[in-house]
Design a protein around this motif. Structure first.
Motif, short mmCIF file in Angstrom:
data_model
loop_
_atom_site.label_atom_id
_atom_site.label_comp_id
_atom_site.label_asym_id
_atom_site.label_seq_id
_atom_site.Cartn_x
_atom_site.Cartn_y
_atom_site.Cartn_z
N GLU A 44 -96.05 -60.50 33.87
CA GLU A 44 -97.61 -61.12 32.97
C GLU A 44 -98.02 -61.26 34.34
O GLU A 44 -97.59 -62.11 34.95
CB GLU A 44 -97.09 -62.34 32.13
CG GLU A 44 -98.19 -62.82 31.04
CD GLU A 44 -97.56 -63.55 30.18
OE1 GLU A 44 -98.00 -63.67 28.88
OE2 GLU A 44 -96.73 -64.13 30.87
N ASN A 45 -99.69 -61.39 34.33
CA ASN A 45 -100.80 -61.73 34.89
C ASN A 45 -100.63 -61.69 36.58
O ASN A 45 -100.64 -62.28 37.38
CB ASN A 45 -100.73 -63.85 34.99
CG ASN A 45 -101.59 -63.67 33.15
OD1 ASN A 45 -101.86 -62.76 32.78
ND2 ASN A 45 -100.48 -64.92 32.75
N SER A 102 -95.26 -69.37 26.81
CA SER A 102 -96.81 -69.23 26.95
C SER A 102 -97.33 -68.11 25.82
O SER A 102 -95.57 -67.47 25.71
CB SER A 102 -97.92 -68.36 28.19
OG SER A 102 -98.49 -67.46 27.46
N SER A 152 -97.22 -58.03 28.87
CA SER A 152 -97.68 -56.91 29.04
C SER A 152 -96.57 -55.54 28.88
O SER A 152 -96.82 -54.50 28.72
CB SER A 152 -98.80 -57.00 29.91
OG SER A 152 -97.84 -56.61 31.35
N SER A 178 -98.59 -65.83 24.98
CA SER A 178 -99.14 -64.56 24.79
C SER A 178 -97.78 -63.46 25.06
O SER A 178 -96.86 -64.34 25.33
CB SER A 178 -100.10 -64.62 25.72
OG SER A 178 -99.29 -65.18 26.85
#
Length: 237
Positions: A191-192, A227, A232, A229
């Motif tokens: 992620e990120n 988080s 991914s 979110s």
């Protein structure tokens, strides 16, 4: 048909290595030989030997009965025909398609209290006669390969040859303890541009889209991501 199958040699680096049957875990009893299956009068029971792990019993003893349905006695030379060992090369004790390498660290075999190994010239074995309409008992003792890496898979064949027919009994075993194998690898969240690695066991809640991991010091589960979110990508290694 298992006992009359034809063994396949190992194909490695574009070459066939004669005299080295490919892993029994891959080819099983071998390729079906229809003419041999039809004409053979001697069969083996059981048709294969499953040895399991060697953690508690390094050597496994089995009884194989040869049965002759023909009207003539059959005299065999019985010997051990080892196949290549699937040597485990994963230091993390996990399994993967590329985690094995071919090895010539073979198991050893005794039949009726005598070594069934052939010497460098292909001589040796035990002579056994199966009477017409009768049976002969083989007391087989197989010892796991001492030099093979832990968690390797080994195998081979109890082989019996006469002037007119061949009887083959495949066997397979596991070097070490099944419970030492990592069944599931780590979970990696990306992620990120950053990865987070967590170990199994894990629980996924589809309603909240959260994954929960068991803490080492507590039985209570904790959220693996703070988080809200969604990751991914995540996978097992």
């Amino acid at each position: 048909m298992m006992n009359s199958a034809s063994l396949r040699s190992f194909f490695y680096n574009g070459q066939i290595l004669e005299g080295l049957p490919v892993y029994t875990q891959l080819q099983g009893a071998g390729m079906v030989d229809i003419p041999a299956a039809y004409y053979n009068t001697v069969s083996a029971n059981p048709p294969k030997l499953s040895l399991g792990e060697s953690e508690r019993l390094t050597s496994q003893s089995k009884v194989v009965v040869l049965r002759n349905s023909g009207d003539k006695d059959q005299t065999f030379t019985v010997y051990h025909y080892p196949a290549l060992t699937m040597a485990n090369i994963n230091e993390d004790l996990s399994f993967s398609p590329n985690g094995f390498a071919p090895s010539t660290d073979f198991a050893t075999m005794e039949v009726n209290g005598k070594s069934a190994e052939l010497d460098a010239e292909g001589k040796g074995g035990i002579e056994v006669t199966v009477p017409a309409g009768g049976t002969a008992e083989l007391n087989v003792r197989i010892t796991a390969p001492a030099e093979a890496p832990n968690l390797s898979q080994y195998g081979g064949y109890l082989y019996a040859e006469s002037d007119t027919q061949t009887v083959s009994v495949p066997y397979g075993g596991f070097k070490g303890d099944y419970q030492a194998v990592r069944a599931l690898g780590d979970v990696v969240f990306s992620e990120n541009g950053q990865n987070t690695v967590r170990q199994f066991p894990a629980f996924y809640d589809a309603l909240t889209d959260r994954v929960y991991f068991e803490e080492k010091t507590s039985k209570r589960a904790s959220k693996c991501l703070t988080s809200p979110s969604r990751p991914s990508m995540w996978w097992m290694t």
